[in-house]
Design a protein around this motif. Structure first.
Motif, PDB file in Angstrom:
ATOM      1  N   ASP A  68      -4.537   0.998   5.394  1.00 15.76           N
ATOM      2  CA  ASP A  68      -4.481   1.275   3.958  1.00 15.76           C
ATOM      3  C   ASP A  68      -5.226   2.554   3.620  1.00 15.76           C
ATOM      4  O   ASP A  68      -4.760   3.383   2.866  1.00 15.76           O
ATOM      5  N   SER A 124       0.843  -1.209   0.000  1.00 20.06           N
ATOM      6  CA  SER A 124       0.000   0.000   0.000  1.00 20.06           C
ATOM      7  C   SER A 124       0.870   1.248   0.000  1.00 20.06           C
ATOM      8  O   SER A 124       0.571   2.219  -0.701  1.00 20.06           O
ATOM      9  N   GLU A 159      -3.704  -3.885  -6.020  1.00 21.62           N
ATOM     10  CA  GLU A 159      -2.895  -4.392  -4.905  1.00 21.62           C
ATOM     11  C   GLU A 159      -3.566  -5.618  -4.311  1.00 21.62           C
ATOM     12  O   GLU A 159      -4.744  -5.603  -3.985  1.00 21.62           O
TER      13      GLU A 159
HETATM   14 MG   LIG Z   1      -1.865  -3.080   1.931  1.00 21.83          MG
END
Ligand SMILES: [Mg+2]
Ligand SMILES: Nc1nc2c(ncn2[C@@H]2O[C@H](COP(=O)(O)OP(=O)(O)OP(=O)(O)O)[C@@H](O)[C@H]2O)c(=O)[nH]1
Length: 292
Positions: A87, A51, A136
């Motif tokens: 995040d 992240s 991600e």
């Molecule tokens: Mg992450």
């Protein structure tokens, strides 16, 4: 309303319709234009700094006036809730920037750790006018492999403190990484780790693309510019075209597989089997015939 925000609102709605299979969602998918917007897949162990790296990538791409779509695959496990909030915080710098659109999707317990609908969602995102889409995913088990079937360029994030990971590198991950990132390069062991990694890669010495090792310090925005350079280099390689075809083949296979299995309810199958298996002349192969 700002036209870009309006566009994002429409995009968010389309994704939700597709994600929830709301009536009419097929039409959205069937009307998607052919697009060339590249998908960048970022995978790696929990806590490797994925992240933070995405954050740093966004920062760099924004300086290059690029428009970016982000798909963050949130693990549904409550144990990851903390990191999920983390995040949000780390990516929050960009929430108000209308050159960036961030969409979180739940994994919904899909075995590999990637959301079931990730193929469709990323294709809907690609129909908007982004320059890059970044996905991600936490690298657990199969998800590294899954992301490789989705992304035009796959980046595997490693850290110098993950000692025995290099062993794993020799198996699975090596095959899917187009670019290796050693994040947390501020750690003292980083130099030695990178050297070791490069030695292992060069042992393979295959023709074609040489997997580069990019050092980053994501929390200080260091190394992201070099990463963008390597991403673009990879995307412009002649055989990136072959990869596009392979991805289409992989995606078609996965979609067909899922649609075919849709009519088979696992629970009902288990129940059916429970009674059928008690029959004296039970045979597994005649049992499954009506299902195939
Ligand atoms: Mg992450
Ligand atoms: N020292 C150092 N710490 C970093 C660096 N990048 C990230 N971190 C820290 O590592 C921790 C995990 O970072 P994340 O970006 O959340 O990692 P992640 O891979 O996205 O984690 P999950 O999504 O939970 O798998 C955080 O505490 C970050 O501040 C770096 O370059 N150097």
């Amino acid at each position: 309303m700002d036209p870009i925000l309006l566009q994002y609102k429409k995009l968010a709605r389309s994704i939700s319709l597709v994600e929830n299979e709301t009536p009419g969602f097929e039409l959205i998918l069937e009307q998607l234009p052919t697009t060339k917007c590249p998908v960048i897949g970022i995978t790696g162990a929990p806590g490797a700094g994925k992240s933070s790296l995405v954050n740093s990538l966004i920062h760099t791409l924004l300086q290059q006036q690029k428009k970016i779509g982000i798909i963050a695959v949130d693990p549904t496990s409550p144990f990851n809730y903390g990191s999920l909030l983390g995040d949000r915080l780390r990516m929050s710098d960009h929430f108000t920037n209308n050159q960036v659109y961030i969409r979180s999707v739940a994994t919904r317990g899909s075995l590999g750790g990637l959301c079931e609908k990730i193929v469709e969602i990323s294709d809907v995102m690609r129909s908007s006018d982004f320059d890059y889409i970044v996905v991600e995913t936490v690298g657990v088990g199969q998800s590294e492999v899954e992301i490789a079937g989705l992304a035009d360029v796959t980046i595997v994030v490693l850290t110098p403190d993950a000692g025995d990971e290099i062993q794993n590198m020799k198996s699975g991950i090596m095959e899917i990484a187009n670019i290796l990132v050693v994040n947390k390069a501020d750690k003292p062991s980083a130099e030695a780790y990178v050297k070791n990694l490069e030695r292992i890669i060069h042992e393979k010495d295959a023709p074609g693309w040489q997997v580069p090792v990019v050092k980053t310090i994501a929390i200080e925005n260091k190394g992201a510019a070099e990463l963008v350079t390597q991403i673009n280099l990879f995307l412009h390689e002649a055989y990136a075209k072959d990869k596009q075809l392979q991805l289409l083949q992989e995606k078609a296979w996965r979609l067909i597989q899922r649609h075919r299995m849709k009519s088979t309810d696992r629970k009902a199958l288990n129940e059916h089997l429970k009674t059928a298996a008690t029959q004296p002349h039970f045979n597994l192969y005649t049992f499954i015939k009506p299902y195939i």
